[in-house]
Design a protein around this motif. Structure first.
Motif, PDB file in Angstrom:
ATOM      1  N   LEU A 141       4.524  10.037  -7.243  1.00 47.74           N
ATOM      2  CA  LEU A 141       5.464  10.254  -8.338  1.00 47.74           C
ATOM      3  C   LEU A 141       4.734  10.563  -9.639  1.00 47.74           C
ATOM      4  O   LEU A 141       5.122  11.478 -10.375  1.00 47.74           O
ATOM      5  N   LYS A 142       3.667   9.813  -9.915  1.00 49.99           N
ATOM      6  CA  LYS A 142       2.883  10.062 -11.130  1.00 49.99           C
ATOM      7  C   LYS A 142       2.282  11.460 -11.095  1.00 49.99           C
ATOM      8  O   LYS A 142       2.301  12.178 -12.098  1.00 49.99           O
ATOM      9  N   GLU A 143       1.725  11.817  -9.948  1.00 51.27           N
ATOM     10  CA  GLU A 143       1.111  13.133  -9.828  1.00 51.27           C
ATOM     11  C   GLU A 143       2.149  14.230 -10.064  1.00 51.27           C
ATOM     12  O   GLU A 143       1.909  15.187 -10.803  1.00 51.27           O
ATOM     13  N   GLY A 144       3.319  14.083  -9.451  1.00 50.09           N
ATOM     14  CA  GLY A 144       4.386  15.069  -9.633  1.00 50.09           C
ATOM     15  C   GLY A 144       4.879  15.141 -11.066  1.00 50.09           C
ATOM     16  O   GLY A 144       5.102  16.229 -11.605  1.00 50.09           O
ATOM     17  N   ALA A 145       5.028  13.976 -11.696  1.00 53.11           N
ATOM     18  CA  ALA A 145       5.478  13.949 -13.091  1.00 53.11           C
ATOM     19  C   ALA A 145       4.439  14.595 -13.996  1.00 53.11           C
ATOM     20  O   ALA A 145       4.779  15.351 -14.914  1.00 53.11           O
ATOM     21  N   ASN A 169       0.821  -1.210   0.000  1.00 53.37           N
ATOM     22  CA  ASN A 169       0.000   0.000   0.000  1.00 53.37           C
ATOM     23  C   ASN A 169       0.857   1.263   0.000  1.00 53.37           C
ATOM     24  O   ASN A 169       0.540   2.231  -0.686  1.00 53.37           O
ATOM     25  N   LYS A 170       1.938   1.253   0.740  1.00 52.14           N
ATOM     26  CA  LYS A 170       2.815   2.426   0.780  1.00 52.14           C
ATOM     27  C   LYS A 170       3.499   2.613  -0.571  1.00 52.14           C
ATOM     28  O   LYS A 170       3.643   3.741  -1.048  1.00 52.14           O
ATOM     29  N   ALA A 171       3.896   1.508  -1.210  1.00 56.16           N
ATOM     30  CA  ALA A 171       4.513   1.602  -2.533  1.00 56.16           C
ATOM     31  C   ALA A 171       3.529   2.173  -3.544  1.00 56.16           C
ATOM     32  O   ALA A 171       3.896   3.005  -4.390  1.00 56.16           O
ATOM     33  N   GLU A 172       2.267   1.746  -3.458  1.00 58.38           N
ATOM     34  CA  GLU A 172       1.248   2.272  -4.361  1.00 58.38           C
ATOM     35  C   GLU A 172       1.035   3.768  -4.117  1.00 58.38           C
ATOM     36  O   GLU A 172       0.902   4.553  -5.055  1.00 58.38           O
ATOM     37  N   GLU A 173       1.031   4.166  -2.851  1.00 57.94           N
ATOM     38  CA  GLU A 173       0.868   5.582  -2.518  1.00 57.94           C
ATOM     39  C   GLU A 173       2.039   6.413  -3.063  1.00 57.94           C
ATOM     40  O   GLU A 173       1.841   7.466  -3.676  1.00 57.94           O
ATOM     41  N   LEU A 174       3.250   5.923  -2.852  1.00 56.07           N
ATOM     42  CA  LEU A 174       4.429   6.652  -3.338  1.00 56.07           C
ATOM     43  C   LEU A 174       4.460   6.706  -4.866  1.00 56.07           C
ATOM     44  O   LEU A 174       4.824   7.728  -5.443  1.00 56.07           O
ATOM     45  N   THR A 216      -5.511   9.329  -8.174  1.00 59.44           N
ATOM     46  CA  THR A 216      -6.377   8.145  -8.051  1.00 59.44           C
ATOM     47  C   THR A 216      -5.626   7.004  -7.373  1.00 59.44           C
ATOM     48  O   THR A 216      -6.172   6.342  -6.477  1.00 59.44           O
ATOM     49  N   ASP A 217      -4.392   6.773  -7.769  1.00 60.97           N
ATOM     50  CA  ASP A 217      -3.585   5.715  -7.153  1.00 60.97           C
ATOM     51  C   ASP A 217      -3.422   5.963  -5.652  1.00 60.97           C
ATOM     52  O   ASP A 217      -3.515   5.037  -4.846  1.00 60.97           O
ATOM     53  N   GLN A 218      -3.193   7.213  -5.290  1.00 59.29           N
ATOM     54  CA  GLN A 218      -3.034   7.548  -3.877  1.00 59.29           C
ATOM     55  C   GLN A 218      -4.333   7.301  -3.111  1.00 59.29           C
ATOM     56  O   GLN A 218      -4.312   6.762  -2.001  1.00 59.29           O
ATOM     57  N   SER A 219      -5.445   7.680  -3.697  1.00 56.17           N
ATOM     58  CA  SER A 219      -6.745   7.484  -3.043  1.00 56.17           C
ATOM     59  C   SER A 219      -7.032   6.000  -2.843  1.00 56.17           C
ATOM     60  O   SER A 219      -7.501   5.588  -1.779  1.00 56.17           O
ATOM     61  N   GLU A 220      -6.749   5.197  -3.852  1.00 52.64           N
ATOM     62  CA  GLU A 220      -6.959   3.754  -3.734  1.00 52.64           C
ATOM     63  C   GLU A 220      -6.092   3.175  -2.619  1.00 52.64           C
ATOM     64  O   GLU A 220      -6.548   2.338  -1.841  1.00 52.64           O
ATOM     65  N   SER A 221      -4.866   3.633  -2.534  1.00 50.99           N
ATOM     66  CA  SER A 221      -3.962   3.170  -1.493  1.00 50.99           C
ATOM     67  C   SER A 221      -4.494   3.536  -0.111  1.00 50.99           C
ATOM     68  O   SER A 221      -4.479   2.716   0.804  1.00 50.99           O
TER      69      SER A 221
END
Length: 64
Positions: free
Chosen positions: A18-22, A9-14, A37-42
């Motif tokens: 990264l995707k959001e920043g990129a 879950n932490k890897a998915e959040e991170l 979205t990935d962060q919210s799912e995590s």
């Protein structure tokens, strides 16, 4: 919460961060939104795991 689940879950959040920043850096709104979205799912998965842990503690308390 299992250690494997915590790490996953932490890897998915991170990864989402990264995707959001990129996406923000490149002006790619779709990638930025995908990261959020990935962060919210995590976060939802982490909340579910915490509920399971709490239920397990309650169950164990009644066993004693």
């Amino acid at each position: 919460m299992g250690t494997d689940d915590k790490i996953s879950n932490k890897a998915e959040e991170l990864g989402g961060k990264l995707k959001e920043g990129a996406g923000r850096a490149t002006g790619d709104e779709r990638l930025e939104a995908e990261g959020r979205t990935d962060q919210s799912e995590s976060h939802l998965k982490q909340a579910g795991e915490k509920l399971k842990d709490g239920a397990e503690k309650v169950k164990d308390a009644f066993k004693s």
